[in-house]
Design an enzyme around this catalytic site. Sequence first.
Site, PDB file in Angstrom:
ATOM      1  N   LYS A  28      38.661  15.209 -73.967  1.00  0.00           N
ATOM      2  CA  LYS A  28      38.579  14.040 -74.858  1.00  0.00           C
ATOM      3  C   LYS A  28      39.644  14.065 -75.943  1.00  0.00           C
ATOM      4  CE  LYS A  28      33.840  13.038 -74.267  1.00  0.00           C
ATOM      5  NZ  LYS A  28      32.562  13.571 -74.685  1.00  0.00           N
ATOM      6  N   ASN A  36      33.045  16.655 -65.184  1.00  0.00           N
ATOM      7  CA  ASN A  36      33.054  17.839 -64.324  1.00  0.00           C
ATOM      8  C   ASN A  36      31.892  17.774 -63.349  1.00  0.00           C
ATOM      9  OD1 ASN A  36      34.619  18.416 -66.730  1.00  0.00           O
ATOM     10  ND2 ASN A  36      34.621  20.552 -66.090  1.00  0.00           N
ATOM     11  N   GLU A  86      37.286  17.926 -61.658  1.00  0.00           N
ATOM     12  CA  GLU A  86      37.180  17.162 -62.907  1.00  0.00           C
ATOM     13  C   GLU A  86      37.754  15.771 -62.705  1.00  0.00           C
ATOM     14  OE1 GLU A  86      38.415  19.030 -66.438  1.00  0.00           O
ATOM     15  OE2 GLU A  86      37.962  21.066 -65.770  1.00  0.00           O
ATOM     16  N   PHE A 116      51.561  24.535 -68.053  1.00  0.00           N
ATOM     17  CA  PHE A 116      52.506  23.893 -68.970  1.00  0.00           C
ATOM     18  C   PHE A 116      52.713  24.778 -70.181  1.00  0.00           C
ATOM     19  CE2 PHE A 116      50.612  20.572 -66.422  1.00  0.00           C
ATOM     20  CZ  PHE A 116      51.743  19.891 -65.990  1.00  0.00           C
TER      21      PHE A 116
HETATM   22  P1  ADP Z   1      33.656  18.532 -70.809  1.00  0.00           P
HETATM   23  O1  ADP Z   1      34.456  19.758 -71.084  1.00  0.00           O
HETATM   24  O2  ADP Z   1      32.198  18.678 -71.142  1.00  0.00           O
HETATM   25  O3  ADP Z   1      33.867  18.051 -69.385  1.00  0.00           O
HETATM   26  P2  ADP Z   1      35.390  16.356 -71.678  1.00  0.00           P
HETATM   27  O4  ADP Z   1      36.143  16.339 -72.967  1.00  0.00           O
HETATM   28  O5  ADP Z   1      36.183  16.582 -70.427  1.00  0.00           O
HETATM   29  O6  ADP Z   1      34.226  17.413 -71.819  1.00  0.00           O
HETATM   30  O7  ADP Z   1      34.590  14.973 -71.593  1.00  0.00           O
HETATM   31  C1  ADP Z   1      33.903  14.673 -70.405  1.00  0.00           C
HETATM   32  C2  ADP Z   1      32.774  13.686 -70.568  1.00  0.00           C
HETATM   33  O8  ADP Z   1      33.235  12.477 -71.178  1.00  0.00           O
HETATM   34  C3  ADP Z   1      32.242  13.272 -69.202  1.00  0.00           C
HETATM   35  O9  ADP Z   1      31.286  14.180 -68.704  1.00  0.00           O
HETATM   36  C4  ADP Z   1      31.644  11.892 -69.510  1.00  0.00           C
HETATM   37  O10 ADP Z   1      30.296  12.043 -69.898  1.00  0.00           O
HETATM   38  C5  ADP Z   1      32.473  11.385 -70.685  1.00  0.00           C
HETATM   39  N1  ADP Z   1      33.435  10.320 -70.347  1.00  0.00           N
HETATM   40  C6  ADP Z   1      33.649   9.209 -71.121  1.00  0.00           C
HETATM   41  N2  ADP Z   1      34.593   8.424 -70.578  1.00  0.00           N
HETATM   42  C7  ADP Z   1      35.014   9.033 -69.441  1.00  0.00           C
HETATM   43  C8  ADP Z   1      35.975   8.668 -68.445  1.00  0.00           C
HETATM   44  N3  ADP Z   1      36.711   7.536 -68.526  1.00  0.00           N
HETATM   45  N4  ADP Z   1      36.143   9.516 -67.376  1.00  0.00           N
HETATM   46  C9  ADP Z   1      35.427  10.673 -67.305  1.00  0.00           C
HETATM   47  N5  ADP Z   1      34.498  11.055 -68.215  1.00  0.00           N
HETATM   48  C10 ADP Z   1      34.287  10.255 -69.283  1.00  0.00           C
HETATM   49 MG    MG Z   2      35.769  17.735 -68.517  1.00  0.00          MG
END
Ligand code: ADP
Ligand code: MG
Length: 171
Positions: A28, A36, A86, A116
């Site tokens: 995020k 995931n 992912e 990277f």
């Molecule tokens: P994590 O390490 O828990 O996977 P992330 O920062 O990768 O955290 O955020 C993933 C979460 O964000 C997903 O599980 C979902 O609930 C939410 N999410 C919101 N928008 C999206 C998107 N466009 N694509 C994928 N996941 C999203």
């Molecule tokens: Mg994730």
Amino acid sequence: MGAKRGPGAMLPYFASGRVVTGFGRGGKQLGCPTANLEDATVSDLPVDFDCGVYYGFASVDGGPLNGMVMSIGWNPQFKNTRKSMEVHILRSFDDDFYGSFLKIVITGFVRPMTSFSSLDELVKAIDEDIRIAREKLTTDDLNKYAAHEFFNTSIPSGSQPPQHHDVNGKL
Ligand code: ADP
Ligand code: MG
């Protein structure tokens, strides 16, 4: 002529499972949240399914199909003995959807995994992956997969363990 090999050999590949929490390693924060997929879904990947960045379509909880770009890579949480899947869906969501049931079809390969040397390079690569995926995903394919049996069978309800579908190779 031998069998088709390489990252495209097993496509399209269908998979489904619950969305679990990752390591919170900044999907995020990098502007690219990745849903995931649970371990059971990852374990179902054929052993010779190449790591890398792929694109395709995804449906959250039986909702409409959206384009997605995803990575399949080694999971440091399991000492790199297990892959992780992912999925970044190419639309924005108002809320997180942890615990939701995600169905995906992987239709194309973008690039192998690379490391990277800076965050800036990583962010640029992600932007480029998203650009390529958007360019390659077609409305024809979206319509074709939206009509596919895999995306039109009911999803397991909340308390049930995830179902596994045996549709790969049957398209
Ligand atoms: P994590 O390490 O828990 O996977 P992330 O920062 O990768 O955290 O955020 C993933 C979460 O964000 C997903 O599980 C979902 O609930 C939410 N999410 C919101 N928008 C999206 C998107 N466009 N694509 C994928 N996941 C999203
Ligand atoms: Mg994730």
